[in-house]
Design a protein around this motif. Structure first.
Motif, mmCIF file in Angstrom:
data_model
loop_
_atom_site.group_PDB
_atom_site.id
_atom_site.type_symbol
_atom_site.label_atom_id
_atom_site.label_comp_id
_atom_site.label_asym_id
_atom_site.label_seq_id
_atom_site.Cartn_x
_atom_site.Cartn_y
_atom_site.Cartn_z
ATOM 1 N N ARG A 255 0.843 -1.210 0.000
ATOM 2 C CA ARG A 255 0.000 0.000 0.000
ATOM 3 C C ARG A 255 0.875 1.256 0.000
ATOM 4 N N SER A 277 4.474 -11.876 9.422
ATOM 5 C CA SER A 277 3.114 -12.449 9.519
ATOM 6 C C SER A 277 2.642 -13.092 8.227
ATOM 7 N N ARG A 299 11.109 -11.107 9.113
ATOM 8 C CA ARG A 299 11.249 -12.065 10.228
ATOM 9 C C ARG A 299 10.071 -13.038 10.199
ATOM 10 N N SER A 404 -4.458 -13.764 4.684
ATOM 11 C CA SER A 404 -4.979 -12.607 3.952
ATOM 12 C C SER A 404 -4.652 -11.346 4.745
ATOM 13 N N ARG A 468 -15.820 -10.828 8.683
ATOM 14 C CA ARG A 468 -15.759 -10.337 7.295
ATOM 15 C C ARG A 468 -14.469 -10.784 6.576
HETATM 16 C C1 MLC Z 1 -9.819 -6.045 6.597
HETATM 17 N N1 MLC Z 1 -10.589 -6.726 5.734
HETATM 18 C C2 MLC Z 1 -9.917 -7.791 5.316
HETATM 19 C C3 MLC Z 1 -8.685 -7.748 5.987
HETATM 20 N N2 MLC Z 1 -8.650 -6.659 6.778
HETATM 21 N N3 MLC Z 1 -10.236 -8.786 4.460
HETATM 22 C C4 MLC Z 1 -9.343 -9.732 4.261
HETATM 23 N N4 MLC Z 1 -8.134 -9.756 4.874
HETATM 24 C C5 MLC Z 1 -7.776 -8.787 5.746
HETATM 25 N N5 MLC Z 1 -6.597 -8.805 6.376
HETATM 26 C C6 MLC Z 1 -11.919 -6.447 5.229
HETATM 27 C C7 MLC Z 1 -12.574 -5.278 5.865
HETATM 28 O O1 MLC Z 1 -13.443 -5.762 6.863
HETATM 29 C C8 MLC Z 1 -13.304 -4.611 4.715
HETATM 30 O O2 MLC Z 1 -14.502 -5.245 4.483
HETATM 31 C C9 MLC Z 1 -12.473 -4.892 3.524
HETATM 32 O O3 MLC Z 1 -11.726 -6.067 3.870
HETATM 33 C C10 MLC Z 1 -11.509 -3.822 3.129
HETATM 34 O O4 MLC Z 1 -11.034 -3.221 4.268
HETATM 35 P P1 MLC Z 1 -9.801 -2.220 4.232
HETATM 36 O O5 MLC Z 1 -10.267 -0.916 4.793
HETATM 37 O O6 MLC Z 1 -9.124 -2.220 2.927
HETATM 38 O O7 MLC Z 1 -8.901 -2.968 5.220
HETATM 39 P P2 MLC Z 1 -8.114 -2.348 6.359
HETATM 40 O O8 MLC Z 1 -9.010 -2.031 7.492
HETATM 41 O O9 MLC Z 1 -7.247 -1.271 5.789
HETATM 42 O O10 MLC Z 1 -7.252 -3.588 6.835
HETATM 43 C C11 MLC Z 1 -6.310 -4.233 6.035
HETATM 44 C C12 MLC Z 1 -5.038 -4.454 6.871
HETATM 45 C C13 MLC Z 1 -5.456 -5.135 8.181
HETATM 46 C C14 MLC Z 1 -4.094 -5.311 6.060
HETATM 47 C C15 MLC Z 1 -4.373 -3.127 7.171
HETATM 48 O O11 MLC Z 1 -6.131 -6.345 7.872
HETATM 49 C C16 MLC Z 1 -4.325 -5.368 9.101
HETATM 50 O O12 MLC Z 1 -3.939 -4.473 9.853
HETATM 51 N N6 MLC Z 1 -3.757 -6.572 9.076
HETATM 52 C C17 MLC Z 1 -2.698 -6.965 9.984
HETATM 53 C C18 MLC Z 1 -3.034 -8.262 10.608
HETATM 54 C C19 MLC Z 1 -1.986 -8.669 11.665
HETATM 55 O O13 MLC Z 1 -1.625 -7.903 12.522
HETATM 56 N N7 MLC Z 1 -1.530 -9.899 11.617
HETATM 57 C C20 MLC Z 1 -0.555 -10.420 12.557
HETATM 58 C C21 MLC Z 1 -1.009 -11.775 13.086
HETATM 59 S S1 MLC Z 1 0.223 -12.374 14.214
HETATM 60 P P3 MLC Z 1 -15.629 -4.636 3.517
HETATM 61 O O14 MLC Z 1 -16.871 -5.005 4.201
HETATM 62 O O15 MLC Z 1 -15.387 -3.174 3.419
HETATM 63 O O16 MLC Z 1 -15.406 -5.345 2.218
HETATM 64 C C22 MLC Z 1 1.123 -13.441 13.296
HETATM 65 C C23 MLC Z 1 2.428 -13.894 13.854
HETATM 66 C C24 MLC Z 1 3.506 -13.118 13.191
HETATM 67 O O17 MLC Z 1 0.787 -13.738 12.202
HETATM 68 O O18 MLC Z 1 4.442 -13.713 12.630
HETATM 69 O O19 MLC Z 1 3.409 -11.899 13.212
#
Ligand code: MLC
Ligand code: AMP
Length: 505
Positions: A255, A277, A299, A404, A468
């Motif tokens: 992004r 992640s 990492r 995802s 979602r």
């Molecule tokens: C949000 N949506 C997602 C999504 N996140 N759909 C699929 N996958 C995702 N990851 C949904 C929303 O509800 C929304 O639904 C639509 O998709 C679009 O939202 P968006 O506004 O574009 O998404 P956003 O809020 O900006 O979030 C995307 C993101 C977020 C990538 C910034 O998901 C995020 O912060 N992800 C990080 C996850 C994380 O921290 N993982 C670590 C796990 S620990 P609609 O209804 O509008 O279609 C781990 C261990 C390690 O794994 O090694 O770290």
């Protein structure tokens, strides 16, 4: 009396007017103010009857108060159980029930919908909004800002984090105080964190990445965080010139790269970009370096293990690899059938051992025994190799999992919902490449020719049941699923067939 986690991460900050959280509105929360608020919350929790070892389940928006709730749990010896804000009432019921939580805290906006579910489980409910509103902070106002820190041993639980299972129910990963402390200290040192660091924090705080990797490393080192409620491109670009480190999932990087404002000049003040992640594409790594001059440090970690390996701080950060085992962590590659350790360049299952590895799954001794060997090695479910230079590569997953945007999604759970719908004979859920989320969910359905399914109704049923982010972004109706001679669905064939659904390649 000691409380290892409190002593190592929080105690040194007591009464320090040093900055801890820089908020979007320009407000700064000092370590002292943060810990005092945490103490007040600890009083509310203990006054409500929670005792050390009890679980506190929370589904709340990211905010300074939400983070103070974590600190309050550490102070009071309560096991913190944060939950994805996207979970539906159905999903929450399971987590609260399975964990035997003593209290559940949710956003005030969800109170009306969730109260019947939670009270039916005989669990008390409080509310906390992203703006600090709700019953929890209202109760805090009259509380003492000092709290007598509760004794905990290193082996006591600090957190319970649920991870979905490849088969059946989600499992609560039991993380001890020692797990969290060892990883925070190791990472702070490995990545050279100091009190001058300012971390750009846009990750959710209900997962290991945003809570334990990002926050605990900052607490261990005495730095501060630009604490954003979520990833917002403008806010990120605004924060970069004031930050020194950013941690993100690969979607953060793609992004940022999609915006022309990301330049070498904008990131001049930064010393480190960390990704994890989910797999970071080599293409993203190369483009990011070309645009900013920074080589992203990748990492590898898991909920069950915290962080396992990292590319080096000094030295070659190699795209497509997750670097070396962290100090104190052992990684070996084994044959999935025989458990024999394999040599360099040979592909097998990745196993991990060290002080970072969790204690087991909450009340699931069989699942724990199946994945955590008696000698302490944890079978990650990831497939990989260690190359001749010692770099760990993740080449695939033995577990049927979609990642995802950094969220883990287990196809089995979605297939269960699809299979229950009228007109669906069977289904297979797969992950396919997606330009924004890395991978996304695709549902392949075998329809009953006599009564074809209503795809819109299926969409509603999925929406009522699953968060979602787990929803299939597309449903494809087929006559039959490809199977091997053993009758097993060949998801690799489906993945190849639908690879280009959301991308051109
Ligand atoms: C949000 N949506 C997602 C999504 N996140 N759909 C699929 N996958 C995702 N990851 C949904 C929303 O509800 C929304 O639904 C639509 O998709 C679009 O939202 P968006 O506004 O574009 O998404 P956003 O809020 O900006 O979030 C995307 C993101 C977020 C990538 C910034 O998901 C995020 O912060 N992800 C990080 C996850 C994380 O921290 N993982 C670590 C796990 S620990 P609609 O209804 O509008 O279609 C781990 C261990 C390690 O794994 O090694 O770290
Ligand atoms: P979780 O269960 O959410 O903790 O996710 C852990 C999983 O994320 C791991 O088992 C890996 O499959 C994956 N993962 C974490 N970091 C990386 C990485 N840098 N590259 C590829 N996969 C990763």
């Amino acid at each position: 009396m000691s409380n290892h986690l409190y002593d190592r991460l929080f105690k040194t900050h007591e009464c320090q007017a040093t900055p801890f959280l820089h908020l979007a509105d320009g407000k700064v929360i000092t370590h002292d103010a943060f810990l005092k608020q945490a103490a007040q919350i600890a009083h509310v929790l203990t006054d409500a009857g929670l005792v050390p070892g009890d679980r506190l389940a929370v589904q709340i928006e990211k905010s300074p108060e939400a983070l103070a709730l974590y600190a309050a749990c550490v102070q009071a010896g309560i096991v913190f159980l944060p939950l994805n804000t996207g979970y539906t009432a159905d999903e929450l019921r399971y987590f609260v029930d399975d964990s035997g939580a003593g209290m559940f805290i949710c956003d005030p906006h969800r109170e009306a919908a969730l109260r019947p579910v939670i009270t039916a489980l005989n669990v008390s409910l409080e509310t906390l909004g992203g703006d600090g509103t709700g019953s929890l902070m209202a109760r805090c106002a009259s509380m003492d800002t000092r709290f007598a820190i509760v004794h905990r041993s290193s082996d006591d639980l600090a957190a319970l984090l649920y991870t979905s299972g490849t088969t059946g129910r989600s499992k609560g990963a039991m993380l001890t105080q020692a797990n969290l402390v060892s990883n925070a200290e190791t990472l702070a040192e490995y990545w050279r964190f100091t009190p001058s660091d300012v971390l750009l924090h846009a990750l959710p705080i209900f997962h290991t990445h945003g809570l334990f990797v990002a926050t605990n490393v900052i607490l261990a080192s005495g730095g501060s965080m630009i604490f954003l409620p979520k990833f917002d491109l403008d806010a990120m670009l605004d924060g970069l010139p004031r930050a020194t480190v950013m941690m993100g999932v690969p979607t953060f990087y793609t992004r940022l790269l999609g915006d022309a404002r990301l330049t070498r000049d904008l990131t001049r003040h930064m010393r480190l970009f960390i990704s994890g992640s989910a797999p970071l594409l080599t293409e993203t790594h190369v483009q990011f370096e070309g645009r900013t001059g920074h080589r992203i440090l990748e990492r590898y970690g898991m909920t069950e293990t915290n962080m396992n390996s990292s590319n080096p701080y000094d030295g070659d950060r190699r795209a497509g690899t997750v670097g070396f085992p962290l100090p104190g962590v052992e990684i070996k590659i084994t044959d999935p059938d025989t458990a024999v350790t394999l040599g360099p360049e040979q592909i097998g299952q990745i196993e991990v051992r060290g002080p970072n590895v969790f204690k087991g799954y909450w009340q699931m001794p069989e699942k724990t025994a199946a994945e955590l060997r008696e000698d302490g090695f944890f079978i990650t479910g990831d497939l990989g190799k260690i190359d001749a230079n010692g770099y760990v590569h993740i080449v695939g997953r033995e577990k049927d999992l979609i990642i995802s945007g950094g969220y883990n999604i287990y196809p089995k759970e979605i297939e269960g919902v699809l299979d229950d719908q009228p007109g669906v004979i069977e289904s297979a859920v797969i992950g396919v490449p997606h330009p924004d989320f890395g991978e996304t969910v695709l549902g392949v359905i075998v329809a009953d020719p006599a009564a074809p399914p209503d795809l819109e109704a299926i969409g509603h049923a999925v929406g009522d049941t699953l968060a979602r982010f787990k929803h299939p972004r597309r449903l494809i109706v087929v006559d039959s699923l490809p199977r091997n001679t053993m009758g097993k669905v060949q998801k690799n064939i489906l993945r190849d067939m639908y690879r280009a659904t959301f991308t051109s390649g």
